[in-house]
Design an enzyme around this catalytic site. Structure first.
Site, PDB file in Angstrom:
ATOM      1  N   HIS A   1      13.744 -50.777 -10.276  1.00  0.00           N
ATOM      2  CA  HIS A   1      14.810 -49.775 -10.206  1.00  0.00           C
ATOM      3  C   HIS A   1      14.637 -48.611 -11.169  1.00  0.00           C
ATOM      4  O   HIS A   1      15.432 -47.683 -11.155  1.00  0.00           O
ATOM      5  CB  HIS A   1      16.178 -50.426 -10.446  1.00  0.00           C
ATOM      6  CG  HIS A   1      16.377 -50.834 -11.868  1.00  0.00           C
ATOM      7  ND1 HIS A   1      15.842 -51.980 -12.393  1.00  0.00           N
ATOM      8  CD2 HIS A   1      17.027 -50.230 -12.894  1.00  0.00           C
ATOM      9  CE1 HIS A   1      16.161 -52.092 -13.659  1.00  0.00           C
ATOM     10  NE2 HIS A   1      16.872 -51.041 -13.999  1.00  0.00           N
TER      11      HIS A   1
HETATM   12  C1  UD1 Z   1      21.654 -48.589 -14.640  1.00  0.00           C
HETATM   13  C2  UD1 Z   1      21.213 -48.456 -16.095  1.00  0.00           C
HETATM   14  C3  UD1 Z   1      19.937 -49.255 -16.303  1.00  0.00           C
HETATM   15  C4  UD1 Z   1      20.098 -50.680 -15.850  1.00  0.00           C
HETATM   16  C5  UD1 Z   1      20.529 -50.677 -14.395  1.00  0.00           C
HETATM   17  C6  UD1 Z   1      20.710 -52.075 -13.861  1.00  0.00           C
HETATM   18  C7  UD1 Z   1      21.787 -46.322 -17.151  1.00  0.00           C
HETATM   19  C8  UD1 Z   1      21.245 -45.044 -17.645  1.00  0.00           C
HETATM   20  N1  UD1 Z   1      20.937 -47.081 -16.452  1.00  0.00           N
HETATM   21  O1  UD1 Z   1      20.658 -47.930 -13.857  1.00  0.00           O
HETATM   22  O2  UD1 Z   1      19.616 -49.262 -17.671  1.00  0.00           O
HETATM   23  O3  UD1 Z   1      18.873 -51.375 -15.992  1.00  0.00           O
HETATM   24  O4  UD1 Z   1      21.764 -49.958 -14.304  1.00  0.00           O
HETATM   25  O5  UD1 Z   1      21.010 -52.081 -12.531  1.00  0.00           O
HETATM   26  O6  UD1 Z   1      22.938 -46.630 -17.399  1.00  0.00           O
HETATM   27  N2  UD1 Z   1      24.532 -47.275  -6.911  1.00  0.00           N
HETATM   28  C9  UD1 Z   1      25.175 -47.846  -5.854  1.00  0.00           C
HETATM   29  N3  UD1 Z   1      26.063 -48.853  -6.110  1.00  0.00           N
HETATM   30  C10 UD1 Z   1      26.315 -49.305  -7.368  1.00  0.00           C
HETATM   31  C11 UD1 Z   1      25.639 -48.691  -8.445  1.00  0.00           C
HETATM   32  C12 UD1 Z   1      24.740 -47.691  -8.199  1.00  0.00           C
HETATM   33  O7  UD1 Z   1      24.977 -47.479  -4.701  1.00  0.00           O
HETATM   34  O8  UD1 Z   1      27.121 -50.246  -7.510  1.00  0.00           O
HETATM   35  C13 UD1 Z   1      23.522 -46.220  -6.639  1.00  0.00           C
HETATM   36  C14 UD1 Z   1      24.059 -44.832  -6.741  1.00  0.00           C
HETATM   37  O9  UD1 Z   1      23.453 -44.060  -5.773  1.00  0.00           O
HETATM   38  C15 UD1 Z   1      23.595 -44.390  -8.110  1.00  0.00           C
HETATM   39  C16 UD1 Z   1      22.266 -45.131  -8.252  1.00  0.00           C
HETATM   40  O10 UD1 Z   1      22.455 -46.351  -7.564  1.00  0.00           O
HETATM   41  O11 UD1 Z   1      23.465 -43.020  -8.207  1.00  0.00           O
HETATM   42  C17 UD1 Z   1      21.890 -45.400  -9.673  1.00  0.00           C
HETATM   43  O12 UD1 Z   1      22.963 -46.024 -10.389  1.00  0.00           O
HETATM   44  P1  UD1 Z   1      23.175 -45.737 -11.957  1.00  0.00           P
HETATM   45  O13 UD1 Z   1      24.273 -46.566 -12.502  1.00  0.00           O
HETATM   46  O14 UD1 Z   1      23.243 -44.289 -12.219  1.00  0.00           O
HETATM   47  O15 UD1 Z   1      21.809 -46.206 -12.601  1.00  0.00           O
HETATM   48  P2  UD1 Z   1      20.940 -47.502 -12.355  1.00  0.00           P
HETATM   49  O16 UD1 Z   1      19.633 -47.104 -11.792  1.00  0.00           O
HETATM   50  O17 UD1 Z   1      21.695 -48.565 -11.650  1.00  0.00           O
END
Ligand code: UD1
Length: 366
Positions: A211
């Site tokens: 991820h």
């Molecule tokens: C976040 C953390 C990372 C951690 C990871 C675990 C930060 C900077 N990064 O990264 O350290 O290892 O979580 O999973 O805080 N999305 C969904 N549903 C959700 C959550 C996210 O669809 O429930 C999608 C959205 O499009 C979002 C993307 O995933 O923009 C990324 O989510 P985000 O929380 O920004 O960062 P992660 O890559 O999950």
């Protein structure tokens, strides 16, 4: 003492669960000292299979506060969390907040609490990848410099904090709360049906998670990694639970996959532990999975050029495989074809008692 625990993203939930359990235990043993523990979920992760399933599996109570911030750019997400969390602090006036790990919720809430003069406990302090291209590295450094009490998982963390000038009396090497959860919930894996449902035999398949933006947001990199997995799928079944961040990019490549490469939605905590415990090899770019495989003695190839968790490479079963597909493939073949197994041992204080140490110390902070 009133304490607010802040969680937001998937890896926070299994770190907070043992602290919550230990606080309940402490309250029943010392009712006069009674902690009030309030859980605040920022809503950074909000999907059923990124959040709710963990509250269920980890038997966590429903959070008192849900800030519903959702996704956005880093600035948007961090800012939304700050605005909403400040209201919570005005309302509750806690003595301490506890933040976990290195996600945007961790830094956002630390910043708000620091400005209001509320003490901050950072659980999983001191880790450093020394790679400022990772958003988590920025979150780690800043959170540690704002925190009043820093609980460290591995000895390298103490050295890192020391070299950044953080006073010795703020840092405590206590072990790893995520391993507390792993030890506590491991017996539940016998009831999981995931091996049966996916028709898997122990030590006969690979488990993959990816991820990191550096691996999955760049179309060229994710295409290379998928073709590497396709090659490995000629040798072994591969289970690949896909993080929402990688979902769309992978869908675009769907047509070419070998049928041994099984792509699923994200998987809950107990089922994932079951898959990890039984895997022949795990390929990942996650931080926590490097630690969990080391505890379990399962072979792990980390698809990154650095790790903030060096103990997993120094004494555990983790190897830094880099990001070059050919090199990763050779390292994986070494393990599955040639039995080049890395023997490991369990790091100091990863003994299931870290949350007990932390809560005991917090009770003496008053
Ligand atoms: C976040 C953390 C990372 C951690 C990871 C675990 C930060 C900077 N990064 O990264 O350290 O290892 O979580 O999973 O805080 N999305 C969904 N549903 C959700 C959550 C996210 O669809 O429930 C999608 C959205 O499009 C979002 C993307 O995933 O923009 C990324 O989510 P985000 O929380 O920004 O960062 P992660 O890559 O999950």
């Amino acid at each position: 003492m009133k304490i607010i625990s802040v969680v937001g993203a998937r890896p926070n939930f299994m770190k907070m669960a043992p602290i919550d359990k230990e606080i309940r235990k402490h309250n029943s043993e010392f009712p006069a000292e009674g902690f009030k523990h309030i859980i605040c979920h920022t809503g950074q992760h909000y999907d059923m299979n990124m959040s709710d399933v963990f509250f269920y599996d980890l038997e966590l109570p429903k959070p008192e506060y849900y800030l519903n911030v959702g996704s956005g750019s880093h600035a948007e997400q961090t800012a939304k969390i700050m605005i909403e969390f400040e209201k919570v602090l005005f309302n509750e006036k806690p003595d301490i907040i506890i933040v976990y790990g290195d996600v945007n919720s961790t830094i956002a809430c630390s910043l708000v609490a620091a400005k209001l003069g509320i003490k901050i406990v950072h659980v999983e302090a001191g880790l450093r990848s020394f790679d400022r291209e990772m958003p988590e590295e920025i979150n780690r450094v800043l959170t540690d410099h704002l925190a009043d009490y820093l609980f460290v998982t591995e000895k390298a963390g103490i050295k890192n904090l020391d070299s950044e000038g953080i006073p010795q009396d703020k840092m405590f090497f206590v072990g790893n709360v995520m391993i507390d959860s792993l030890i506590y919930y491991l017996p539940r894996t016998v009831k999981s049906n995931i091996m049966y449902n996916l028709e898997l035999q122990p030590s006969s398949y690979l488990l993959v998670t990816l991820h990191r933006p550096s691996n999955v947001d760049n179309p060229e990199n994710i295409t290379k990694i998928l073709s590497l997995l396709n090659k490995l799928a000629e040798k072994r079944k591969i289970i690949f639970p896909v993080h929402p961040r990688a979902r769309n990019r992978i869908k675009n490549n769907l047509s070419d996959f070998n049928k041994n490469l099984f792509i699923t939605d994200p998987i809950g905590y107990i089922d994932f532990l079951t898959l990890m415990k039984n895997a022949e090899l795990v390929l990942t770019d996650s931080g926590g999975i490097q630690e969990e495989t080391t505890y379990l003695g399962v072979q792990c190839l980390t698809i990154r050029n650095n790790t903030e968790r060096p103990v997993t490479v120094e004494i555990g079963t983790n190897q830094l495989a880099g990001t070059d597909s050919e090199k990763i493939l050779q390292a994986a073949y070494g393990i599955i074809n040639n039995g080049e197994i890395k023997k490991g041992s369990i790091p100091d204080l990863w003994d299931g008692k870290t949350s007990e140490r932390i809560v005991h110390m917090i009770s003496n902070f008053q």
